[in-house]
Design a protein around this motif. Structure first.
Motif: not given
Length: 282
Positions: A28-49
């Protein structure tokens, strides 16, 4: 009495060993790394940030300035006895870590609560788990736009409002950092064990879990949540970038939740839509 203390210490050490083994095996410690990659590759998720970036950075700058002005010298004096001449450098790193952690605690409670919920729900929608999100908020049709644009009104919020307990607990654990290497490792482990389950508070609400069910669910996955929490804490302790990682960690928690749902779907042999319809009909 001495034998009882030794037995208790032995039991706690064995429990910690079992949790550590489970954490390493869980992955499960891999998920935070996956989260970075997924977040960066999905620009729509940037809006709240992006909507909360300016006030959060301002808060972080204020906290960091305060911490250096009032806590640097006392801490460097204490660290001098354990770190010697390099205390000046290690204290800078410690104060930056403290400032980043305090910024995360306060910003999550006061500034970015809604933004993190949108990030979590938006990630679930992007992963095809809209029926799960619809249990607690309105979700528009795909014609409305991207996963964030599809999010409608919230029914309720899962995150606890600001309480001093998080900061009090943090400062209780803080002296551990004065023990070189081992103390810092224990500090991060304790923080991770606490924050890991908290990353899924929204998931527990979407699943309509009561306190008993939630505690049982977490207890069965103690190692997994600890591993996830430790990886998340380490990322959020990075000065300045901590706010970015708070959002990627939320994305990671949603990815993990989506994987759990899809694994359950395969086990049940039914689609999320059919399961949701069946529950509504019952």
């Amino acid at each position: 009495m001495a034998d009882r203390v030794k037995e208790t210490a032995k039991q706690e050490a064995e429990k910690l060993r079992q949790t550590s083994v489970e954490a390493l095996r869980s992955g499960s410690y891999v998920y935070p790394i996956r989260g970075i990659a997924y977040f960066i590759s999905h620009r729509s998720l940037w809006k709240p940030l992006l909507a909360k970036l300016a006030p959060t950075l301002t808060l972080g700058l204020g906290i960091t300035t305060f911490m250096f002005a009032f806590t640097y010298l006392p801490q460097v004096a204490m660290l001098f006895f354990t770190s010697g001449p390099i205390a000046a450098i290690t204290t800078v790193l410690l104060v930056l870590s403290e400032s980043s952690t305090l910024t995360m605690v306060l910003s999550k409670a006061l500034l970015i609560e809604d933004a993190l919920i949108d990030t979590f729900d938006g990630t679930l929608v992007a992963r095809g788990e809209a029926p799960l999100v619809e249990r607690q908020r309105q979700v528009k049709s795909s014609s409305a736009g991207d996963s964030i644009a599809r999010l409608g009104k919230l029914v309720s919020k899962p995150f606890a409002k600001f309480t001093p307990s998080g900061i009090i607990r943090y400062f209780m654990y803080l002296p551990l950092n004065f023990i070189p290497i081992v103390g810092t490792a224990v500090f991060v482990m304790l923080q991770g064990k606490r924050t890991g389950p908290g990353a899924h508070s929204r998931y527990f609400q979407l699943k309509n879990m009561d306190t008993t069910a939630r505690e049982k669910f977490v207890e069965e996955r103690t190692g997994s949540y600890t591993a996830f929490g430790v990886a998340s804490v380490l990322l959020e302790m990075v000065p300045i970038a901590g706010i970015f990682f708070a959002f990627t960690n939320t994305c990671a928690a949603a990815l993990w939740a989506a994987d759990m749902e899809q694994a359950q779907t395969k086990a049940d042999g039914t689609s999320p839509e059919l399961r949701d319809q069946a529950k509504k009909a019952s």
